[in-house]
Design an enzyme around this catalytic site. Structure first.
Site, short mmCIF file in Angstrom:
data_model
loop_
_atom_site.label_atom_id
_atom_site.label_comp_id
_atom_site.label_asym_id
_atom_site.label_seq_id
_atom_site.Cartn_x
_atom_site.Cartn_y
_atom_site.Cartn_z
N SER A 37 3.45 -26.90 -18.04
CA SER A 37 4.01 -28.16 -17.11
C SER A 37 4.29 -29.15 -17.89
CB SER A 37 3.07 -28.98 -15.94
OG SER A 37 4.02 -29.56 -14.54
N GLU A 59 8.65 -21.65 -8.69
CA GLU A 59 8.30 -23.48 -8.96
C GLU A 59 8.60 -23.96 -8.00
OE1 GLU A 59 6.86 -23.73 -11.89
OE2 GLU A 59 7.60 -23.15 -13.66
N HIS A 108 4.31 -22.94 -9.08
CA HIS A 108 4.05 -23.82 -10.38
C HIS A 108 2.46 -23.68 -10.33
CE1 HIS A 108 4.96 -27.46 -13.34
NE2 HIS A 108 3.95 -27.18 -12.21
#
Length: 538
Positions: free
Chosen positions: A229, A341, A448
């Site tokens: 990320s 995600e 995610h």
């Protein structure tokens, strides 16, 4: 910008000095003891050994506390110490509000790193090194949430780092830029720019690894940086920063392609001006900003997250331009994203707020899409018709995944692949446990950050099922891919399915339990031609 022999030769004096220093230590230092001692150029550190045989050296300071006049300045190496530093506990992590992704902190003295090594050192055959950069939108997170025992047991050294977050790490303001001196501008290795301080922290930590990791049995000429990320965006950033040349030799990017169109310094400084006014510094002076209490800074920062800016020194050009033109360090790269995600963000923005789930009607669906695509929402709704999905939440999350993560990742792959060896993946376990958030109206699937638990042991923040037998098999394969890549620059090796290098067909390794397989329909399944056309029309 590929590191050359000059950088390697520059390390020889360090290694020779280290060898002399190490060999002159008492024999007790070399022993397999429960409190191992290691030398660094800052001073000796005393660690511990876990029940699994991993040596841990925790809470090592790599920079001076960024407080007082050092707030919103490039990091300064920590002053040396002489008595052994007890490195058996994690140290402070950087200021941040409470969240599912990190523990609250108001302590600016937070620039520490942790070194995890196998239970024995062979200084004549140093080990590959992996430096982990945590995620959290450049606002949340800390190094001590990631237990790398499984990676270390596969024969690598892992270093996890803290870096300044939020406004303290990424606020740009014209008052800070005005402080630059000619000497600052001449320093290639430590640019004094407005903003991007958290990235400079990361770079100093990686430089610390280069200079000191041999003392822990690591190879300073075989360093891999990896992150997820915002940590993945940070890896992209280090790839493109001229001042990181020679500090690392491979890169792994997990879900980090979401902000490759780097904002300008002018835009970042405009946001900094608004921040200063809101925080009570109407005079817009550096002195007022540096006198602000941490709590005031946290209360006024952008909780949605920060991104780097093109400051002209740390970042000469936007990341997408750097990748497309080859203006980045040419090292082997693994890059990938997760199949679902945006389900994490759909939960955060809708289900887990007073808004609740998106209503299953066209008006509510298009209104939600407008937060993602602005006036193009009707076009997106036509491409992702509500009737084709179980709920408006899943339809919205599918569009968000493709727009923000999957297709930007593919674009980065296409840009990088002519310049570097590139291996691409999609994490696709539709039954991955959710590590951070409570249940919502839809399954999180491969959301995610859901791949993190397959690489690290994570703290338990919400009740979740453990990985099942097939997921553990996938976890083992992923860990082996990552450590093979760190050791050899290639994820392949005995005992794992072959992972083909990325090519024009767009072949991805689908990380799916129990055993990864190749996929070639990534661009089609994520509607990337649609998003490319939409972007070009704007």
């Amino acid at each position: 910008m590929k590191p050359g022999h000059t950088q390697q030769l520059a390390l020889l004096p360090i290694i020779l000095f280290a060898a002399v220093a190490f060999c002159s230590m008492p024999l007790a230092v070399h022993a397999q003891e429960q409190k191992p001692l290691a030398f660094t150029f800052s001073g000796p550190v005393r660690g511990s050994v876990t029940s699994t045989g991993v040596r841990e050296f925790l809470g090592i300071p790599y920079a001076a506390p960024p407080v007082g006049n050092l707030r919103w300045r490039p990091p300064v190496p920590h002053a040396p110490w002489f008595a052994p530093l007890e490195a058996t506990q994690f140290a402070n992590h950087c200021p941040q509000p409470p969240s599912p992704f990190g523990s609250a902190s108001v302590t600016e003295d937070c620039l520490f790193l942790n070194v995890f090594t196998p239970d024995s050192n062979d200084f004549f055959h140093p080990r590959a090194v992996m430096v982990w950069i945590h995620g959290g939108a450049l606002v949340f997170g800390e190094s001590d949430d990631y237990d790398p025992t499984a990676l270390v047991q596969d024969g690598v050294i892992v270093v996890t780092i803290n870096y300044r977050l939020g406004a303290l790490g990424f606020l740009a303001h014209s008052a800070f830029a005005a402080e630059k001196t000619d000497a600052d501008r001449d320093r290639d290795s430590d640019p004094n720019s407005a903003g991007d301080y958290g990235l400079m922290d990361q770079q100093l930590a990686i430089r610390w690894v280069r200079d000191n990791i041999w003392f822990f049995g690591g190879d300073p000429l075989n360093v891999t940086i990896f992150g997820e990320s915002a940590g993945g965006l940070s890896v992209f950033s280090q790839l493109a920063s001229p001042s990181s040349e020679g500090l690392f030799h491979k890169a792994i990017i997990e879900s980090g392609a979401y902000a490759l169109n780097t904002q300008t310094l002018a835009a970042a400084e405009a946001a900094g001006t608004a921040f200063a006014a809101a925080a009570g510094c109407s005079a817009q002076t550096a002195a007022c900003l540096r006198a602000l209490p941490v709590t005031t800074i946290l209360a006024n920062e952008d909780f949605a997250g920060y991104t780097p800016n093109i400051d002209g020194e740390f970042f000469p050009v936007s990341l997408n331009t750097a990748l497309a033109t080859g203006q980045f360090h040419h090292v082997p790269v693994i890059q990938g994203s997760n199949h679902d995600e945006w389900r994490l963000f759909t939960a955060l923005d809708f289900d887990l707020t007073p808004l609740g789930p998106i209503a299953n009607n066209e008006a509510a669906y298009e209104a939600a899409l407008a937060t993602l695509a602005g006036p193009a929402a009707p076009l997106v709704a036509a491409q992702y018709p509500l009737a084709s999905f179980p709920s408006a939440d899943i339809a919205f999350a599918t569009a968000g995944t493709d727009a923000v993560f999957a297709c930007p990742a593919l674009g980065a792959d296409l840009s990088m692949s002519p310049f570097v060896p590139l291996s691409t993946y999609e994490f696709s376990d539709e039954n991955a446990p959710q590590d951070f958030l409570p249940p919502v109206s839809f399954p999180y699937a491969a959301a995610h950050a859901s791949e993190l638990q397959y690489l690290f042991a994570l703290p338990v923040t919400v009740p979740r099922l453990p990985l099942n037998v097939q997921q553990l098999q996938l976890s083992g394969a992923m860990q082996q891919y990552w450590t093979n890549f760190a050791k050899f620059g290639n994820p392949n090796g005995p005992g794992v399915p072959v992972w083909q290098e990325f090519n024009v067909v767009g072949n991805f390794q689908s990380l799916i339990p129990p055993s990864p397989v190749q996929e070639t329909d990534f661009a089609t399944s994520h509607h990337c031609a649609f998003w490319a056309a939409l972007l070009s029309a704007q």
